[in-house]
Design a protein around this motif. Structure first.
Motif, PDB file in Angstrom:
ATOM      1  N   SER A 103      22.403 -11.906 120.754  1.00 30.57           N
ATOM      2  CA  SER A 103      21.188 -12.557 121.237  1.00 30.57           C
ATOM      3  C   SER A 103      19.941 -11.818 120.772  1.00 30.57           C
ATOM      4  N   ARG A 104      19.935 -10.504 120.937  1.00 34.29           N
ATOM      5  CA  ARG A 104      18.758  -9.718 120.532  1.00 34.29           C
ATOM      6  C   ARG A 104      18.567  -9.738 119.020  1.00 34.29           C
ATOM      7  N   SER A 105      19.662  -9.701 118.287  1.00 35.03           N
ATOM      8  CA  SER A 105      19.562  -9.748 116.828  1.00 35.03           C
ATOM      9  C   SER A 105      19.032 -11.095 116.354  1.00 35.03           C
ATOM     10  N   ALA A 106      19.517 -12.173 116.959  1.00 37.94           N
ATOM     11  CA  ALA A 106      19.021 -13.509 116.607  1.00 37.94           C
ATOM     12  C   ALA A 106      17.542 -13.623 116.962  1.00 37.94           C
ATOM     13  N   GLU A 107      17.178 -13.110 118.129  1.00 37.00           N
ATOM     14  CA  GLU A 107      15.783 -13.147 118.556  1.00 37.00           C
ATOM     15  C   GLU A 107      14.901 -12.364 117.583  1.00 37.00           C
ATOM     16  N   ALA A 108      15.362 -11.204 117.154  1.00 42.44           N
ATOM     17  CA  ALA A 108      14.589 -10.393 116.208  1.00 42.44           C
ATOM     18  C   ALA A 108      14.425 -11.129 114.872  1.00 42.44           C
ATOM     19  N   GLY A 109      15.482 -11.772 114.416  1.00 37.51           N
ATOM     20  CA  GLY A 109      15.406 -12.530 113.168  1.00 37.51           C
ATOM     21  C   GLY A 109      14.466 -13.707 113.264  1.00 37.51           C
ATOM     22  N   ILE A 110      14.506 -14.407 114.384  1.00 38.42           N
ATOM     23  CA  ILE A 110      13.608 -15.551 114.592  1.00 38.42           C
ATOM     24  C   ILE A 110      12.166 -15.068 114.705  1.00 38.42           C
ATOM     25  N   ALA A 111      11.955 -13.950 115.409  1.00 41.01           N
ATOM     26  CA  ALA A 111      10.606 -13.388 115.527  1.00 41.01           C
ATOM     27  C   ALA A 111      10.054 -13.017 114.152  1.00 41.01           C
ATOM     28  N   GLU A 112      10.878 -12.458 113.301  1.00 44.37           N
ATOM     29  CA  GLU A 112      10.452 -12.102 111.940  1.00 44.37           C
ATOM     30  C   GLU A 112      10.121 -13.359 111.134  1.00 44.37           C
ATOM     31  N   ALA A 113      10.925 -14.406 111.275  1.00 44.28           N
ATOM     32  CA  ALA A 113      10.660 -15.658 110.566  1.00 44.28           C
ATOM     33  C   ALA A 113       9.352 -16.289 111.043  1.00 44.28           C
ATOM     34  N   VAL A 114       9.108 -16.261 112.344  1.00 47.90           N
ATOM     35  CA  VAL A 114       7.859 -16.797 112.901  1.00 47.90           C
ATOM     36  C   VAL A 114       6.677 -16.002 112.358  1.00 47.90           C
ATOM     37  N   LYS A 115       6.782 -14.681 112.345  1.00 52.59           N
ATOM     38  CA  LYS A 115       5.715 -13.821 111.830  1.00 52.59           C
ATOM     39  C   LYS A 115       5.431 -14.143 110.362  1.00 52.59           C
ATOM     40  N   ARG A 116       6.472 -14.272 109.557  1.00 53.21           N
ATOM     41  CA  ARG A 116       6.315 -14.548 108.138  1.00 53.21           C
ATOM     42  C   ARG A 116       5.632 -15.914 107.925  1.00 53.21           C
ATOM     43  N   HIS A 117       6.055 -16.924 108.683  1.00 50.88           N
ATOM     44  CA  HIS A 117       5.453 -18.252 108.541  1.00 50.88           C
ATOM     45  C   HIS A 117       3.992 -18.250 108.980  1.00 50.88           C
ATOM     46  N   ARG A 118       3.686 -17.523 110.049  1.00 55.36           N
ATOM     47  CA  ARG A 118       2.283 -17.425 110.480  1.00 55.36           C
ATOM     48  C   ARG A 118       1.437 -16.763 109.406  1.00 55.36           C
ATOM     49  N   GLN A 119       1.969 -15.704 108.783  1.00 60.56           N
ATOM     50  CA  GLN A 119       1.232 -15.031 107.713  1.00 60.56           C
ATOM     51  C   GLN A 119       0.999 -15.976 106.532  1.00 60.56           C
ATOM     52  N   GLU A 120       2.043 -16.700 106.143  1.00 58.97           N
ATOM     53  CA  GLU A 120       1.921 -17.641 105.030  1.00 58.97           C
ATOM     54  C   GLU A 120       0.900 -18.728 105.342  1.00 58.97           C
ATOM     55  N   ASN A 121       0.948 -19.259 106.562  1.00 60.63           N
ATOM     56  CA  ASN A 121      -0.009 -20.292 106.962  1.00 60.63           C
ATOM     57  C   ASN A 121      -1.431 -19.757 106.961  1.00 60.63           C
ATOM     58  N   TRP A 122      -1.620 -18.515 107.456  1.00 61.95           N
ATOM     59  CA  TRP A 122      -2.950 -17.918 107.481  1.00 61.95           C
ATOM     60  C   TRP A 122      -3.480 -17.764 106.061  1.00 61.95           C
ATOM     61  N   LEU A 123      -2.632 -17.285 105.160  1.00 62.69           N
ATOM     62  CA  LEU A 123      -3.054 -17.124 103.770  1.00 62.69           C
ATOM     63  C   LEU A 123      -3.439 -18.462 103.142  1.00 62.69           C
ATOM     64  N   LYS A 124      -2.662 -19.520 103.423  1.00 60.10           N
ATOM     65  CA  LYS A 124      -2.989 -20.846 102.896  1.00 60.10           C
ATOM     66  C   LYS A 124      -4.319 -21.350 103.458  1.00 60.10           C
ATOM     67  N   GLU A 125      -4.500 -21.186 104.780  1.00 61.15           N
ATOM     68  CA  GLU A 125      -5.707 -21.672 105.433  1.00 61.15           C
ATOM     69  C   GLU A 125      -6.954 -20.919 104.979  1.00 61.15           C
ATOM     70  N   ASN A 126      -6.792 -19.679 104.581  1.00 61.24           N
ATOM     71  CA  ASN A 126      -7.933 -18.844 104.227  1.00 61.24           C
ATOM     72  C   ASN A 126      -8.014 -18.538 102.735  1.00 61.24           C
ATOM     73  N   ALA A 127      -7.251 -19.260 101.936  1.00 62.84           N
ATOM     74  CA  ALA A 127      -7.198 -18.999 100.494  1.00 62.84           C
ATOM     75  C   ALA A 127      -8.571 -19.112  99.837  1.00 62.84           C
ATOM     76  N   SER A 128      -9.338 -20.126 100.202  1.00 64.58           N
ATOM     77  CA  SER A 128     -10.649 -20.296  99.553  1.00 64.58           C
ATOM     78  C   SER A 128     -11.606 -19.171  99.939  1.00 64.58           C
ATOM     79  N   ALA A 129     -11.583 -18.729 101.176  1.00 65.58           N
ATOM     80  CA  ALA A 129     -12.451 -17.624 101.601  1.00 65.58           C
ATOM     81  C   ALA A 129     -12.045 -16.325 100.903  1.00 65.58           C
ATOM     82  N   LEU A 130     -10.742 -16.097 100.778  1.00 68.51           N
ATOM     83  CA  LEU A 130     -10.272 -14.902 100.087  1.00 68.51           C
ATOM     84  C   LEU A 130     -10.656 -14.935  98.614  1.00 68.51           C
ATOM     85  N   ALA A 131     -10.503 -16.083  97.986  1.00 69.36           N
ATOM     86  CA  ALA A 131     -10.876 -16.218  96.581  1.00 69.36           C
ATOM     87  C   ALA A 131     -12.371 -16.007  96.387  1.00 69.36           C
TER      88      ALA A 131
END
Length: 81
Positions: free
Chosen positions: A34-62
């Motif tokens: 359970s804890r291992s699955a939770e940790a893996g899901i938490a990492e996937a959520v973190k990665r997707h949030r980072q990717e979404n943030w980068l997409k949403e802010n791509a023009s400002a970063l550029a």
């Protein structure tokens, strides 16, 4: 952002389909599934949030990167290193 273990969130029983050989090996090794699955899901959520943030802010970063390339770092003259 706080980790799942750092918060006092409630846990919800969930059914998962897992590779049976992997599950068996994890149990033999004493891994908390359970804890291992939770940790893996938490990492996937973190990665997707980072990717979404980068997409949403791509023009400002550029835009910021283009400014620095054209004009150098703001306040660079005050740097002591």
């Amino acid at each position: 952002m706080q980790s799942a273990e750092a918060t006092n969130s409630t846990r919800k029983p969930t059914n998962l389909s897992l590779d049976s050989a992997l599950l068996k090996e994890a149990k033999i090794l004493g891994i908390n599934i359970s804890r291992s699955a939770e940790a893996g899901i938490a990492e996937a959520v973190k990665r997707h949030r980072q990717e979404n943030w980068l997409k949403e802010n791509a023009s400002a970063l550029a835009s910021s990167n283009a400014y620095v390339e054209a004009n150098g770092l703001p306040l660079a003259r005050h740097r002591r290193f």
